[in-house]
Design a protein around this motif. Sequence first.
Motif, PDB file in Angstrom:
ATOM      1  N   LEU A  67      -4.931   0.750   1.553  1.00  0.00           N
ATOM      2  CA  LEU A  67      -5.679   0.217   2.690  1.00  0.00           C
ATOM      3  C   LEU A  67      -5.464  -1.285   2.839  1.00  0.00           C
ATOM      4  N   LEU A  68      -5.366  -1.990   1.725  1.00  0.00           N
ATOM      5  CA  LEU A  68      -5.108  -3.430   1.787  1.00  0.00           C
ATOM      6  C   LEU A  68      -3.757  -3.725   2.433  1.00  0.00           C
ATOM      7  N   LEU A  69      -2.712  -3.083   1.925  1.00  0.00           N
ATOM      8  CA  LEU A  69      -1.363  -3.347   2.424  1.00  0.00           C
ATOM      9  C   LEU A  69      -1.192  -2.832   3.848  1.00  0.00           C
ATOM     10  N   PHE A  70      -1.761  -1.669   4.127  1.00  0.00           N
ATOM     11  CA  PHE A  70      -1.679  -1.108   5.473  1.00  0.00           C
ATOM     12  C   PHE A  70      -2.386  -2.015   6.473  1.00  0.00           C
ATOM     13  N   GLY A  71      -3.513  -2.575   6.078  1.00  0.00           N
ATOM     14  CA  GLY A  71      -4.239  -3.484   6.957  1.00  0.00           C
ATOM     15  C   GLY A  71      -3.454  -4.748   7.256  1.00  0.00           C
ATOM     16  N   ILE A  72      -2.818  -5.308   6.234  1.00  0.00           N
ATOM     17  CA  ILE A  72      -2.007  -6.508   6.446  1.00  0.00           C
ATOM     18  C   ILE A  72      -0.855  -6.209   7.404  1.00  0.00           C
ATOM     19  N   ALA A  73      -0.226  -5.052   7.220  1.00  0.00           N
ATOM     20  CA  ALA A  73       0.883  -4.676   8.103  1.00  0.00           C
ATOM     21  C   ALA A  73       0.412  -4.485   9.538  1.00  0.00           C
ATOM     22  N   CYS A  74      -0.786  -3.923   9.717  1.00  0.00           N
ATOM     23  CA  CYS A  74      -1.299  -3.684  11.069  1.00  0.00           C
ATOM     24  C   CYS A  74      -1.697  -4.989  11.753  1.00  0.00           C
ATOM     25  N   VAL A  75      -2.290  -5.903  11.008  1.00  0.00           N
ATOM     26  CA  VAL A  75      -2.668  -7.190  11.599  1.00  0.00           C
ATOM     27  C   VAL A  75      -1.430  -7.966  12.049  1.00  0.00           C
ATOM     28  N   SER A  76      -0.374  -7.882  11.272  1.00  0.00           N
ATOM     29  CA  SER A  76       0.866  -8.609  11.597  1.00  0.00           C
ATOM     30  C   SER A  76       1.879  -7.705  12.292  1.00  0.00           C
ATOM     31  N   ASP A  77       1.397  -6.686  12.996  1.00  0.00           N
ATOM     32  CA  ASP A  77       2.299  -5.714  13.630  1.00  0.00           C
ATOM     33  C   ASP A  77       3.247  -6.374  14.622  1.00  0.00           C
ATOM     34  N   TRP A  78       2.728  -7.280  15.444  1.00  0.00           N
ATOM     35  CA  TRP A  78       3.588  -7.901  16.460  1.00  0.00           C
ATOM     36  C   TRP A  78       4.703  -8.716  15.812  1.00  0.00           C
ATOM     37  N   PHE A  79       4.401  -9.355  14.683  1.00  0.00           N
ATOM     38  CA  PHE A  79       5.424 -10.148  13.996  1.00  0.00           C
ATOM     39  C   PHE A  79       6.461  -9.241  13.339  1.00  0.00           C
ATOM     40  N   LEU A  80       6.006  -8.134  12.754  1.00  0.00           N
ATOM     41  CA  LEU A  80       6.940  -7.179  12.157  1.00  0.00           C
ATOM     42  C   LEU A  80       7.822  -6.540  13.231  1.00  0.00           C
ATOM     43  N   THR A  81       7.224  -6.290  14.402  1.00  0.00           N
ATOM     44  CA  THR A  81       8.010  -5.753  15.512  1.00  0.00           C
ATOM     45  C   THR A  81       9.090  -6.734  15.945  1.00  0.00           C
TER      46      THR A  81
END
Length: 222
Positions: A67-81
């Motif tokens: 949940l911690l790592l998934f949350g970080i990835a979701c918050v920074s989704d636009w940057f990862l995209t």
Amino acid sequence: SRPILEASPSWYRWTIRYSPGSTLTNLEVSLLCVGPASVFFLWFVTAGLFVLVSKMSKLHTVIYKFLLLFGIACVSDWFLTFIVDVASSAFSQCIPNGFADSSLLSRQQLKALSDVCNSEIYRIWYHFRLREGDGSVAPVIIFIVYMGLTSIETVMYYTYILNFHEDGRILDLYRRLIAKEGTLFCPLDVEVSPAELMTILQKSRRWRGKDGARRNLVVTEI
């Protein structure tokens, strides 16, 4: 309504192409929010379900780490995209070749480029360029939208980490650290049964270190 020119999923992205010149401005701007907001909503629902489950049974540590790592990835989704778009050369289809200045492009050329572009960042630029003749406002809108989304999602993620992660362990630790002496309840009943005491003593007596070290057992009060 707008014509969908392509909708093809892959293992790293879902490509949806349409003509940005045929959409309304408020719809085009809202499309910037749909992706990151949907991904974060998925994390929000997942975290909420696990919080409910944790009230009934203890969860494994791996789930909390997920949940911690998934949350970080979701918050920074636009940057990862953005990183995925750069790595997959998605921007190359949106940039005109052979033209140093986009003002030299005709409307037909701009529309042709916008139809093959599959990047949200460039599509909103094409939208304003085709409808208003100037796309310079697009970066400002993109910055406001993504920073606003990131701020809201960060606050919600922080609230989860502080109050619900591992049953509020972080908040509990903070309260213990700032609590005044005497305000915390410490039970004095630390009694154990004779059988449990003998088990502990025998286990300690059998213990051997790597170099043959042993533990000394001292019972001061019975």
